[in-house]
Design a protein around this motif. Sequence first.
Motif, mmCIF file in Angstrom:
data_model
loop_
_atom_site.group_PDB
_atom_site.id
_atom_site.type_symbol
_atom_site.label_atom_id
_atom_site.label_comp_id
_atom_site.label_asym_id
_atom_site.label_seq_id
_atom_site.Cartn_x
_atom_site.Cartn_y
_atom_site.Cartn_z
ATOM 1 N N LEU A 36 0.908 -1.219 -0.046
ATOM 2 C CA LEU A 36 -0.037 0.107 -0.063
ATOM 3 C C LEU A 36 0.927 1.243 0.060
ATOM 4 O O LEU A 36 1.960 1.137 0.633
ATOM 5 C CB LEU A 36 -1.060 0.004 1.227
ATOM 6 N N PRO A 37 0.342 2.425 -0.450
ATOM 7 C CA PRO A 37 -0.801 2.602 -1.225
ATOM 8 C C PRO A 37 -0.949 1.782 -2.610
ATOM 9 O O PRO A 37 0.302 1.634 -3.217
ATOM 10 C CB PRO A 37 -0.898 3.989 -1.563
ATOM 11 N N VAL A 38 -1.951 1.162 -2.879
ATOM 12 C CA VAL A 38 -2.104 0.638 -4.334
ATOM 13 C C VAL A 38 -3.115 1.210 -5.039
ATOM 14 O O VAL A 38 -4.189 1.660 -4.823
ATOM 15 C CB VAL A 38 -2.691 -1.011 -3.915
ATOM 16 N N PRO A 98 -9.553 1.192 6.258
ATOM 17 C CA PRO A 98 -9.595 0.115 7.328
ATOM 18 C C PRO A 98 -8.124 0.084 8.042
ATOM 19 O O PRO A 98 -8.098 -0.247 9.049
ATOM 20 C CB PRO A 98 -9.588 -1.241 6.407
ATOM 21 N N VAL A 99 -7.081 0.508 7.076
ATOM 22 C CA VAL A 99 -5.807 0.443 8.103
ATOM 23 C C VAL A 99 -5.567 1.631 8.847
ATOM 24 O O VAL A 99 -5.490 1.395 10.193
ATOM 25 C CB VAL A 99 -4.732 0.730 6.824
ATOM 26 N N VAL A 116 -3.799 8.537 -5.146
ATOM 27 C CA VAL A 116 -2.870 7.562 -4.990
ATOM 28 C C VAL A 116 -3.222 6.304 -4.145
ATOM 29 O O VAL A 116 -2.564 5.334 -4.262
ATOM 30 C CB VAL A 116 -1.676 8.263 -4.124
ATOM 31 N N GLU A 117 -4.374 6.455 -3.723
ATOM 32 C CA GLU A 117 -5.011 5.501 -2.552
ATOM 33 C C GLU A 117 -6.344 5.510 -2.413
ATOM 34 O O GLU A 117 -7.065 6.881 -2.576
ATOM 35 C CB GLU A 117 -4.229 5.634 -1.296
ATOM 36 N N SER A 137 -7.436 0.256 11.861
ATOM 37 C CA SER A 137 -6.657 -0.881 12.413
ATOM 38 C C SER A 137 -5.680 0.034 13.464
ATOM 39 O O SER A 137 -5.085 -0.356 14.709
ATOM 40 C CB SER A 137 -5.749 -1.690 11.888
ATOM 41 N N TYR A 138 -5.243 1.291 13.117
ATOM 42 C CA TYR A 138 -4.406 2.140 13.870
ATOM 43 C C TYR A 138 -5.026 2.638 15.168
ATOM 44 O O TYR A 138 -4.171 3.041 16.250
ATOM 45 C CB TYR A 138 -3.527 2.993 13.225
ATOM 46 N N ALA A 181 -0.703 -4.288 6.407
ATOM 47 C CA ALA A 181 -0.610 -2.862 6.787
ATOM 48 C C ALA A 181 -0.582 -2.697 8.212
ATOM 49 O O ALA A 181 0.013 -1.909 8.978
ATOM 50 C CB ALA A 181 -1.316 -1.936 6.016
ATOM 51 N N ALA A 182 -1.639 -3.288 8.671
ATOM 52 C CA ALA A 182 -1.987 -3.147 10.282
ATOM 53 C C ALA A 182 -0.679 -3.846 11.078
ATOM 54 O O ALA A 182 -0.391 -3.230 12.149
ATOM 55 C CB ALA A 182 -3.285 -3.904 10.532
ATOM 56 N N TRP A 187 -1.366 12.085 0.594
ATOM 57 C CA TRP A 187 -1.533 12.274 -0.804
ATOM 58 C C TRP A 187 -3.013 12.044 -1.321
ATOM 59 O O TRP A 187 -3.937 12.021 -0.090
ATOM 60 C CB TRP A 187 -1.089 10.978 -1.496
ATOM 61 N N LEU A 212 -8.836 -7.268 -4.399
ATOM 62 C CA LEU A 212 -8.496 -6.415 -3.146
ATOM 63 C C LEU A 212 -9.771 -6.454 -2.235
ATOM 64 O O LEU A 212 -9.916 -6.456 -1.215
ATOM 65 C CB LEU A 212 -8.330 -4.820 -3.596
ATOM 66 N N ASP A 213 -10.822 -6.627 -2.914
ATOM 67 C CA ASP A 213 -12.433 -6.557 -2.292
ATOM 68 C C ASP A 213 -12.718 -8.318 -1.739
ATOM 69 O O ASP A 213 -13.746 -8.382 -1.062
ATOM 70 C CB ASP A 213 -13.173 -6.005 -2.889
ATOM 71 N N LYS A 267 -11.076 2.766 0.277
ATOM 72 C CA LYS A 267 -11.404 1.348 0.784
ATOM 73 C C LYS A 267 -9.812 0.664 1.246
ATOM 74 O O LYS A 267 -10.262 -0.526 2.021
ATOM 75 C CB LYS A 267 -11.957 0.509 -0.376
ATOM 76 N N ASP A 268 -9.027 1.314 0.908
ATOM 77 C CA ASP A 268 -7.745 0.580 1.373
ATOM 78 C C ASP A 268 -7.230 1.443 2.413
ATOM 79 O O ASP A 268 -6.864 0.922 3.543
ATOM 80 C CB ASP A 268 -6.994 0.469 0.097
ATOM 81 N N VAL A 295 -3.968 -7.532 2.367
ATOM 82 C CA VAL A 295 -3.419 -6.159 2.605
ATOM 83 C C VAL A 295 -3.649 -5.488 3.850
ATOM 84 O O VAL A 295 -2.885 -4.689 4.344
ATOM 85 C CB VAL A 295 -3.576 -5.371 1.251
ATOM 86 N N THR A 296 -4.781 -5.322 4.523
ATOM 87 C CA THR A 296 -5.248 -4.674 5.529
ATOM 88 C C THR A 296 -4.122 -5.097 6.674
ATOM 89 O O THR A 296 -3.771 -4.354 7.474
ATOM 90 C CB THR A 296 -6.538 -4.667 5.808
#
Lengths: 351, 351, 351
Positions: free
Chosen positions: A297-299, B98-99, B90-91, B102-103, A321-322, B75, A310-311, B94-95, A317-318
Amino acid sequence: MKNFISVDDVTNMDALVQTALKYKASPFTERTLGKDKRIGCLFFNPSMRTRLSTQIAAQNLGMEAIVLNVGQEGWTLEFEEGVIMNGTSVEHIKDAAPVLGSYFDMLGVRTFPSLKDREEDYSEKYLHQFIKYAGVPIISLESATLHPLQSLADIITIEEYLQFNNKEHLHSLLKSIFNEAGEDKNSNKIKVVLSWAPHVKPLPQCVANSFSQWMNAWGKAEFVITHPAGYQLDESFTKGATIITNQDEALKNADFVYVKNWSSYHDYGKILCNDECWMLTNEKLTVTNNAKVMHCLPVRRNVELSDEILDGPNSIVTQQAANRVWSAQAVLSEILETSNYNIKHKGDKSQ
Amino acid sequence: MKNFISVDDVTNMDALVQTALKYKASPFTERTLGKDKRIGCLFFNPSMRTRLSTQIAAQNLGMEAIVLNVGQEGWTLEFEEGVIMNGTSVEHIKDAAPVLGSYFDMLGVRTFPSLKDREEDYSEKYLHQFIKYAGVPIISLESATLHPLQSLADIITIEEYLQFNNKEHLHSLLKSIFNEAGEDKNSNKIKVVLSWAPHVKPLPQCVANSFSQWMNAWGKAEFVITHPAGYQLDESFTKGATIITNQDEALKNADFVYVKNWSSYHDYGKILCNDECWMLTNEKLTVTNNAKVMHCLPVRRNVELSDEILDGPNSIVTQQAANRVWSAQAVLSEILETSNYNIKHKGDKSQ
Amino acid sequence: MKNFISVDDVTNMDALVQTALKYKASPFTERTLGKDKRIGCLFFNPSMRTRLSTQIAAQNLGMEAIVLNVGQEGWTLEFEEGVIMNGTSVEHIKDAAPVLGSYFDMLGVRTFPSLKDREEDYSEKYLHQFIKYAGVPIISLESATLHPLQSLADIITIEEYLQFNNKEHLHSLLKSIFNEAGEDKNSNKIKVVLSWAPHVKPLPQCVANSFSQWMNAWGKAEFVITHPAGYQLDESFTKGATIITNQDEALKNADFVYVKNWSSYHDYGKILCNDECWMLTNEKLTVTNNAKVMHCLPVRRNVELSDEILDGPNSIVTQQAANRVWSAQAVLSEILETSNYNIKHKGDKSQ
């Protein structure tokens, strides 16, 4: 651990991964380890996940984290030795770094390659000058050629998945059934594929370099890299991996597919091909072992990776990143422990 | 309280206001309520009061607050579904969401309308996508159409003033003397007027929408909105208020005058009139009940409001802005309490 | 100490320096002095050392520090009285300052001169309006004409050096041997020289003004200023110092040389000369008493100061910059103590 700029700074990867997973289960078990300690996080270019996960990791350990966006909140630093500073750079790293080293117990530094001068980028001049002049541990928050906190998070994510699913065991059993002779050295290993993806902009090689370096050092997977001709990475990072330019062939029986774009290393910084057939789709996944799909990410959706992946259920990926938080927390705590050990045994601050 | 994006998320406004006033009297009574909790504050456009008051409110509750200026430090995010991301974004939300979920234990989000496409602005797409994808409580730090933390601070300011001056009581007494028949349903209520003001730039309707929505839900005032023709707000927010285009008429007997500019809702985002006679002055105040003057700040002096009012005894804009801290603290503590309750009763983190 | 904008706010410089050195020896001895207190640090232009050292000093005292980059994260403030705000400035200091004063227990403010209008710059309008309207102590984080936190760090650095080396004693002994008559009033004092240096851009006079003011107030040194003709500083700061336009003459027997560029005060903001022979070199140092070399940083290498000096044993610029933390911590703790005293003795918060 004194600095953290590549896998070479890790003495025991398994222990580091276990520390990270321990923090994931209980984030606040070491709430006082970083008491009265301070990390300065210097960003020479923007960051979201790296910045936030490092700040959070520091806070979890009771440290104070201060972020400085060098470009926006500061000024241009000079890294050349002996130059007459009558141009646009305002301060030399030789003057800035020791002052920062006096303010902080450790420094996180995020730099970026020019993608114009390979030799300069691969010299990692910025990082090495910080190490040389700051006098405190330096943690790479991504550099010109590597991104070790990301790679550690990647390994954590794979290990976690294997432990949870006890897949390693299952996998080795299944393979041994179909492969009784056992000649294949990778027979009881999972298969991880790093798969190049198209992108609209020339990107650094650092995530791919770093993942390759860590996968090779980890050694628990059959590691395959696939990319179009001309996208070979620096051998010093990939050595040991199988490199295939046929993506379908590479994906066969993969347990994890790490999707990532990078620009050419040999024709440095160039985009040689943007063939959209390299974008991973569910159809391509059918030849894999129902592979989990990773990306740092970023993707760019529907450029690097399709929405459907992704869905869908294969994307992790989540979680990946977590896991950046636990990656950073494990590294910071190792550095704090080394530093505390040094204080105890040398009678003063390790500088 | 699960999210906080409009007055509809408030189950008991009186209780919320009393919580805020309790914090104003003793800011640190819940110093550990937010222990080991973290709020991420995402700003898609600059903010001073909202950012600072939210950070301070979080700190007062023992939470850690991390601010991310998305535009400057991050971004461009993509909010359209199914798009091929080969442009400047850039992102995808949806991505990213959720990240971030999680933070952080909760996210504050500040967005802004385009003032070009009303349907898009009023869909509050950004906020709803954060709610959909982040998996943690979302707090509006001002959105395209509403500014609930401001409106809560506005109500707190009025309530505080009434309590301190016992004005409500006095007012109802006075009114009952002159109005023995008691036919007027508003007879024993204070009168609050939202008065449009000129400005040099087209501004969002959000503060006016939100104040209208909260005044109607509060129900303790006769609520009048006055503006030049063409500046009608969205009825879904103003329904229940008396709308008058004659400012002098509207101001009669007002106890509070809330001054604010907004651009046209019907001829969307346009400035239809900048008639400087709509600027509030001391002379205009003479027909009021020595009204207190409010504004959410920043205010253009001598355009929206005259120096004589802002520097005089009728202005309560500083108290109003100061109350932003207690507004935010009340909301954060309600969300923390809901979240703690959920943890206790469900055995794990509410996600 | 109520505010800290110049040396005039210091009642006992020796005590302040000793407090700073006490914190340097034990940074966390007053970890709870600032409990539940908060400083807002407002930057109207970028800063690295001042920002970081103030944040760290605050944290060391248990205070919460919040940084606001006004230009980037906020908007243009108006400082003129009575203006019709229909231009680019968004908020008047008369409205912003009291709100900030309600959010914070003290404010740090960093402003910068225009270098175009001397009268305006030297009126320190920005700072004085903050003092007038914020209602809380104001700490200069560098202003148009002065930089008191820097100057305090400079004095700390010299004092520390003298104490460590017991140089003061030695020096007076040596001088008395060669100067039996004892007529020279400076005979038993160290000699400190402020030496102008070339630069590529017109810089403010504030560091030079402020150092002059503090050296004169400190009174323990023979203080000499040397610069090319036309670079005379404002006499109200330099009065008492010896001013010499012959650098070699000025440097004779110096114990400390403070190197700094400034633009012309008389031909305001202009660069009159950039004669590179004014750059300090090791050769020039030969006439000094093996002088220690100081600079406030950032420094243009090989323009203001040669590599050979900055990398050699005479430079103490890193220690000097490191002392910024203890300078800030001493000032913040004095303000906290004054504020706590006022609370105790007046029964409420000093506003």
